[in-house]
Design an enzyme around this catalytic site. Structure first.
Site, PDB file in Angstrom:
ATOM      1  N   ASP A   1       0.830  -1.046   0.060  1.00 46.63           N
ATOM      2  CA  ASP A   1       0.016  -0.090  -0.209  1.00 46.63           C
ATOM      3  C   ASP A   1       0.837   1.085   0.145  1.00 46.63           C
ATOM      4  O   ASP A   1       1.701   1.512   0.949  1.00 46.63           O
ATOM      5  CB  ASP A   1      -0.747  -0.063   1.328  1.00 46.63           C
ATOM      6  CG  ASP A   1      -1.703   1.081   1.297  1.00 46.63           C
ATOM      7  OD1 ASP A   1      -1.726   2.058   0.567  1.00 46.63           O
ATOM      8  OD2 ASP A   1      -2.756   1.103   2.169  1.00 46.63           O
TER       9      ASP A   1
ATOM     10  N   ARG B   1       4.497   2.081  10.143  1.00 47.65           N
ATOM     11  CA  ARG B   1       4.395   3.268   9.219  1.00 47.65           C
ATOM     12  C   ARG B   1       5.509   4.286   9.862  1.00 47.65           C
ATOM     13  O   ARG B   1       4.953   5.110  10.794  1.00 47.65           O
ATOM     14  CB  ARG B   1       2.873   3.855   9.186  1.00 47.65           C
ATOM     15  CG  ARG B   1       2.059   2.905   8.348  1.00 47.65           C
ATOM     16  CD  ARG B   1       0.708   3.550   8.324  1.00 47.65           C
ATOM     17  NE  ARG B   1      -0.207   2.379   7.776  1.00 47.65           N
ATOM     18  CZ  ARG B   1      -1.565   2.716   7.732  1.00 47.65           C
ATOM     19  NH1 ARG B   1      -2.137   3.769   7.912  1.00 47.65           N
ATOM     20  NH2 ARG B   1      -2.148   1.623   6.951  1.00 47.65           N
TER      21      ARG B   1
ATOM     22  N   GLN C   1      -4.857  -3.801  12.490  1.00 44.55           N
ATOM     23  CA  GLN C   1      -6.237  -3.588  11.697  1.00 44.55           C
ATOM     24  C   GLN C   1      -6.752  -4.904  11.389  1.00 44.55           C
ATOM     25  O   GLN C   1      -5.755  -5.733  10.906  1.00 44.55           O
ATOM     26  CB  GLN C   1      -6.257  -2.457  10.862  1.00 44.55           C
ATOM     27  CG  GLN C   1      -5.390  -2.715   9.622  1.00 44.55           C
ATOM     28  CD  GLN C   1      -5.803  -1.365   8.585  1.00 44.55           C
ATOM     29  OE1 GLN C   1      -5.611  -0.304   9.208  1.00 44.55           O
ATOM     30  NE2 GLN C   1      -5.601  -1.632   7.502  1.00 44.55           N
TER      31      GLN C   1
ATOM     32  N   ASP D   1     -14.298   7.152   4.261  1.00 42.59           N
ATOM     33  CA  ASP D   1     -13.953   6.896   5.412  1.00 42.59           C
ATOM     34  C   ASP D   1     -14.996   6.928   6.531  1.00 42.59           C
ATOM     35  O   ASP D   1     -16.002   7.780   6.413  1.00 42.59           O
ATOM     36  CB  ASP D   1     -12.858   7.863   5.927  1.00 42.59           C
ATOM     37  CG  ASP D   1     -11.550   7.745   5.241  1.00 42.59           C
ATOM     38  OD1 ASP D   1     -11.272   6.902   4.763  1.00 42.59           O
ATOM     39  OD2 ASP D   1     -10.772   8.791   5.408  1.00 42.59           O
TER      40      ASP D   1
ATOM     41  N   GLU E   1     -11.319   8.784  12.756  1.00 44.30           N
ATOM     42  CA  GLU E   1     -11.709   7.610  11.918  1.00 44.30           C
ATOM     43  C   GLU E   1     -11.509   6.370  12.330  1.00 44.30           C
ATOM     44  O   GLU E   1     -10.315   5.849  12.924  1.00 44.30           O
ATOM     45  CB  GLU E   1     -10.501   8.176  10.717  1.00 44.30           C
ATOM     46  CG  GLU E   1     -10.630   6.968   9.608  1.00 44.30           C
ATOM     47  CD  GLU E   1      -9.520   6.964   8.575  1.00 44.30           C
ATOM     48  OE1 GLU E   1      -8.841   6.375   7.857  1.00 44.30           O
ATOM     49  OE2 GLU E   1      -9.162   8.339   8.273  1.00 44.30           O
TER      50      GLU E   1
ATOM     51  N   SER F   1     -11.434   3.011   6.818  1.00 47.29           N
ATOM     52  CA  SER F   1     -11.293   3.343   5.481  1.00 47.29           C
ATOM     53  C   SER F   1     -11.656   2.141   4.575  1.00 47.29           C
ATOM     54  O   SER F   1     -11.194   0.870   5.061  1.00 47.29           O
ATOM     55  CB  SER F   1      -9.805   3.894   5.203  1.00 47.29           C
ATOM     56  OG  SER F   1      -9.859   4.286   3.767  1.00 47.29           O
TER      57      SER F   1
END
Length: 345
Positions: free
Chosen positions: A57, A111, A126, A246, A259, A262
Site C-alpha cells: 500500500d 508506518r 487492523q 472513511d 476515523e 477506510s
C-alpha cells in the site's frame, strides 16, 4: 513533530488490568460480528512483501516503507507492509471466491513516517478485509449497504461492552450519515478538511465520507489516497464521484473526529488507468500487480481496514491510542502522558 492532546480532567474508566481484559473482549466479539455480517473467512497474512512488485500500500505516495535485504535471497529487498489493500485482492482471486464472500485478517504494519499524536502510532494493527463482488455492484448504493453492515457491528460491540462495563455508556447514533466530500466542503466552508470532519462528526455523531482522494470543486482533494486500490474517480450517477470513503465518529473524550475505518470498491482496469494518469505515475502500470489488474486477471472486490487499537481506544473511552497498544513514543510525549495520568501500555 509529535503532539499530544490532554483532555481536561481525564481519568481512565478502567484500570490497566481491566483494559487488557477488555481489549480481548472487543477484538473477539467484533471480528466474529464482522465476519458474520460480511461472509468473511479468516486468512493468514504477510508482514512483508517484495519491493518493486507494486503489492504494498503506497498510502499517499510519499510515505517510506521500512525495508531490508535478505541475506539468503541474494540481498533481495523486502518491505514491511503499510496495509494489505492490494495483497488481499490477489488472495481473493487465488482462492476463487464467489461474489458475496471474502476474507479478513489481522494486519500488522509499521508506518515510520507517521505523525505521532493521540490517534497515530508507528505501529498499525487492523482487521483488513476484502469481499468479492459482481462487477454490476460497482455502485455507491452497494458501498453504502456494506457500510451499514459494518456500522451494525460497531453498534453491537458498543452495547456488548456497556453490558459488561456500565461506565462505558453508548453514544453512537442509531444510523450512520452518508456525506460526499464536496458536500462537506460546501456545508462547512472556510475550514480545513480535518476541521470539516470534526464539525460533521459533532453534528451527526457518525458519518461515512464518500470520495476520498478525488478532486473537489476547487481543485483540491479532501485527503490523499493511492491511485491503485480504491476507486475515487468513477462517477456515481448522482453528480458525484468516488466509490470509497472513511467511516468517522465523534470522539467524546478528545472532542474531535475519529476515523475508525477506510474502505472502498476497488479499481477496475479503466479506473486504474485514469487514476494513474491523474496522480502522474502511469509507469506503475508496468509493475506486476498492476499488469495483472489491467489484464483483467484479478477478481473485482471491495475492501478496507478497521483499526483494532483505535477501535478499542474508542469503545474504552481512552485519550491516547498508546493506552490500547504497545508502541514507541517520543520522550516528551511519554512525560506529558505520565504527568497527566494517561497510562501508556
Amino acid at each position: 513533530m509529535a503532539q499530544v492532546q490532554i483532555p481536561a480532567g481525564y481519568k481512565p474508566l478502567l484500570s490497566v488490568k481491566e483494559t487488557e481484559h477488555a481489549i480481548v473482549l472487543i477484538k473477539e466479539f467484533f471480528q466474529l460480528s464482522l465476519s458474520t455480517e460480511l461472509n468473511l473467512t479468516r486468512v493468514t497474512a504477510p508482514l512483508f512483501v517484495k519491493s518493486g512488485t507494486g503489492l504494498n500500500d503506497d498510502l499517499n505516495g510519499v510515505e517510506r516503507p521500512v525495508h531490508f535485504p535478505v541475506k539468503d535471497m541474494n540481498e533481495t529487498q523486502l518491505e514491511i507492509v503499510h496495509s494489505l489493500a492490494k495483497w488481499k485482492r490477489v488472495k481473493v482471486t487465488e482462492m476463487g471466491l464467489k461474489p458475496g464472500f471474502g476474507i479478513y485478517t489481522d494486519m500488522n504494519a509499521i508506518r515510520a513516517d507517521e505523525e505521532l499524536d493521540n490517534l497515530h502510532s508507528l505501529y498499525v494493527d487492523q482487521w483488513d478485509w476484502e469481499l468479492a463482488i459482481d462487477p454490476i455492484n460497482r455502485t455507491v448504493d452497494y458501498l453504502k449497504e456494506q457500510v451499514r453492515k459494518i456500522y451494525r457491528c460497531l453498534k453491537q460491540t458498543e452495547f456488548y461492552m456497556y453490558d459488561r462495563y456500565e461506565a462505558i455508556t453508548p453514544v453512537l447514533p442509531e444510523h450512520i450519515t452518508f456525506l460526499y466530500a464536496e458536500d462537506l466542503q460546501r456545508e462547512f466552508p472556510g475550514m480545513t478538511p480535518k476541521e470539516r470532519e470534526t464539525a460533521a462528526c459533532k453534528k451527526y455523531g457518525a458519518i461515512f465520507l464518500i470520495g476520498i482522494g478525488g478532486p473537489l470543486p476547487d481543485g483540491t482533494i479532501h485527503d490523499g489516497r493511492a491511485p491503485d486500490y480504491d476507486d475515487w474517480i468513477t462517477e456515481t450517477g448522482d453528480g458525484h464521484t468516488g466509490l470509497n470513503g472513511d467511516l468517522l465518529v465523534w470522539n467524546p473524550v478528545l472532542c474531535n473526529a475519529m476515523e475508525l475505518s477506510s474502505m472502498g470498491i476497488r479499481v477496475s482496469p479503466e479506473s486504474l488507468k485514469a487514476q494513474l494518469e491523474v496522480r502522474g505515475c502511469p509507469e506503475r502500470a508496468q509493475l506486476s500487480f498492476h499488469k495483472k489488474l489491467l489484464a483483467g486477471s484479478l477478481t473485482q472486490t471491495m475492501g478496507g481496514g478497521i483499526g483494532q487499537s483505535r477501535l478499542c481506544m474508542y469503545f474504552l473511552r481512552k485519550a491516547h491510542i498508546g493506552e490500547t497498544q504497545v508502541s514507541i513514543w517520543p520522550d516528551s510525549m511519554l512525560e506529558q502522558c505520565r504527568t497527566s495520568g494517561i497510562p501508556l501500555l
